[in-house]
Write an enzyme that holds these catalytic residues in place. Structure first.
Site, PDB file in Angstrom:
ATOM      1  NE  ARG A   1      -4.329  -1.091   0.034  1.00  0.00           N
ATOM      2  CZ  ARG A   1      -4.549  -2.149  -0.749  1.00  0.00           C
ATOM      3  NH1 ARG A   1      -3.607  -2.578  -1.563  1.00  0.00           N
ATOM      4  NH2 ARG A   1      -5.712  -2.760  -0.732  1.00  0.00           N
TER       5      ARG A   1
ATOM      6  CD  GLU B   1      -2.617   3.325  -5.315  1.00  0.00           C
ATOM      7  OE1 GLU B   1      -3.721   2.839  -5.667  1.00  0.00           O
ATOM      8  OE2 GLU B   1      -1.765   2.685  -4.702  1.00  0.00           O
TER       9      GLU B   1
ATOM     10  CG  HIS C   1      -3.066  -0.642  -6.720  1.00  0.00           C
ATOM     11  ND1 HIS C   1      -3.477   0.032  -5.592  1.00  0.00           N
ATOM     12  CD2 HIS C   1      -3.014  -1.958  -6.368  1.00  0.00           C
ATOM     13  CE1 HIS C   1      -3.685  -0.838  -4.607  1.00  0.00           C
ATOM     14  NE2 HIS C   1      -3.417  -2.062  -5.064  1.00  0.00           N
TER      15      HIS C   1
HETATM   16  C1  GLV Z   1      -5.046  -5.015  -3.875  1.00  0.00           C
HETATM   17  O1  GLV Z   1      -4.262  -4.151  -3.657  1.00  0.00           O
HETATM   18  C2  GLV Z   1      -5.818  -5.650  -2.856  1.00  0.00           C
HETATM   19  O2  GLV Z   1      -5.757  -5.241  -1.693  1.00  0.00           O
HETATM   20  O3  GLV Z   1      -6.513  -6.600  -3.198  1.00  0.00           O
END
Ligand code: GLV
Length: 331
Positions: free
Chosen positions: A240, A269, A288
């Site tokens: 994260r 983001e 991401h």
């Molecule tokens: C992706 O980042 C998730 O948390 O599934």
């Protein structure tokens, strides 16, 4: 006539069939595929909603829960739950489901890909070919770092951290991990040492982050942590964004405190185009995509649908979130 089926808000449209388990089991109001957050029709339906199936782009906080008095379950199609106020859900008796396990291999693949890409400078080398800067084979051009014999420090030896360790083993990397507690059996199986974080930062050639975002891990990698790393070290973050202080990382990359970074996640983001990180040398930023394979995303959707159904039917969710592991979403 009253609709006998429970009303569920699906915050973003998903491909046909991914939520097939919900067909005939609930009435769905589905948000726009490309817009994060709850669209106006979903907001209007909150007072009647009995379930919410959301993505990591939706903030589920106390204000929203107050507008949804009928809500019986929140199911996110993600493993991370830092967008959800799990404590506020728990206080209202609303279970929260998430999707661990099914995205482990895809995310570990991406961490390994980023490690390789940044170690071997793939973006620079590929751009030089495309943009006409490759005139001849060069004995000193595009030199990168060896993996074999180097040390990879894994911060967080959960499912994804362990899956990365398995891959890294095959590349001849020596392994250490920093996690809240040692895991002797897993360590023996993976050939990985448990060390305190400061030691991991100081001894690793590559550092890869695999902790959830919590109060304890927010800004875990700050200026002080970066200063402990080797000037040749590379940082990989597929966990994260807020775990890393983006300002401190930009400064460290410009100053050469560390040699490079590869980020699948950032804070915020997306990064605004003027963000200082985007001018950094030796930086890869991806949008991401850790779990972004067809099979993985489909499995995540199916698990999210089954968590939701369990909640609607008053059964234990397949993967309920542990409320003690959750962070309150930031304002
Ligand atoms: C992706 O980042 C998730 O948390 O599934």
């Amino acid at each position: 006539m009253n609709d006998p089926l429970p009303l569920v808000l699906v915050t973003r449209a998903l491909p046909d069939g991914w939520l097939g388990a919900l067909d005939g089991r609930c009435t769905m109001i589905v948000g726009d595929a490309d817009t994060p957050g709850l669209d106006p029709p979903l907001l209007d339906a909150l007072p009647r909603a009995e379930g919410i199936l959301c993505l990591l782009t939706e903030r589920i906080d106390a204000d929203l829960l107050d507008r949804a008095p009928q809500l019986r379950v929140v199911s996110t199609m993600a493993v991370g739950v830092d967008n959800i106020d799990v404590a506020a859900c728990t206080a209202r008796g609303i279970p929260v489901g998430h999707t661990p396990g099914v995205l482990t291999e895809a995310t570990a693949d991406l961490a390994m890909a980023l490690l390789l890409a940044t170690a071997r400078r793939l973006p620079q080398a590929a751009a030089d070919v495309r943009e006409g800067r490759w005139s001849t084979w060069s004995p000193t051009g595009w030199l990168g770092a060896d993996l074999c014999g180097a040390t990879l420090g894994i911060v967080g030896l959960g499912k994804i951290g362990a899956a990365l360790a398995r891959r890294a083993h095959g590349f001849g990397l020596a392994l250490c991990h920093a996690s809240p507690s040692p895991r002797p059996e897993l360590e023996a199986a993976l050939g990985i040492r448990h060390v305190p974080l400061p030691e991991l930062l100081a001894c690793s050639d590559f550092v890869s982050l695999h902790v959830p975002l919590t109060e304890h891990t927010h800004r875990l990698i700050d200026a002080r942590a970066l200063a402990r790393m080797k000037p040749t070290a590379l940082l990989v973050n597929t966990a994260r964004g807020p775990i890393v202080d983006p300002g401190a990382l930009a400064e460290a990359l410009h100053a050469g405190t560390i040699a490079g970074a590869a980020l699948d996640v950032t804070d915020p983001e997306p990064l605004p185009p003027t963000h200082p990180l985007l001018t950094c040398p030796n930086l890869i930023v991806l949008p991401h995509i850790g779990s972004a394979t067809w099979g993985t995303r489909r499995r995540m959707a199916e698990l999210a649908a089954n968590n939701l159904l369990a909640g609607l039917e008053g059964r234990r969710l397949l993967h309920p979130v542990d409320p003690t592991m959750a962070i309150r979403p930031r304002p």
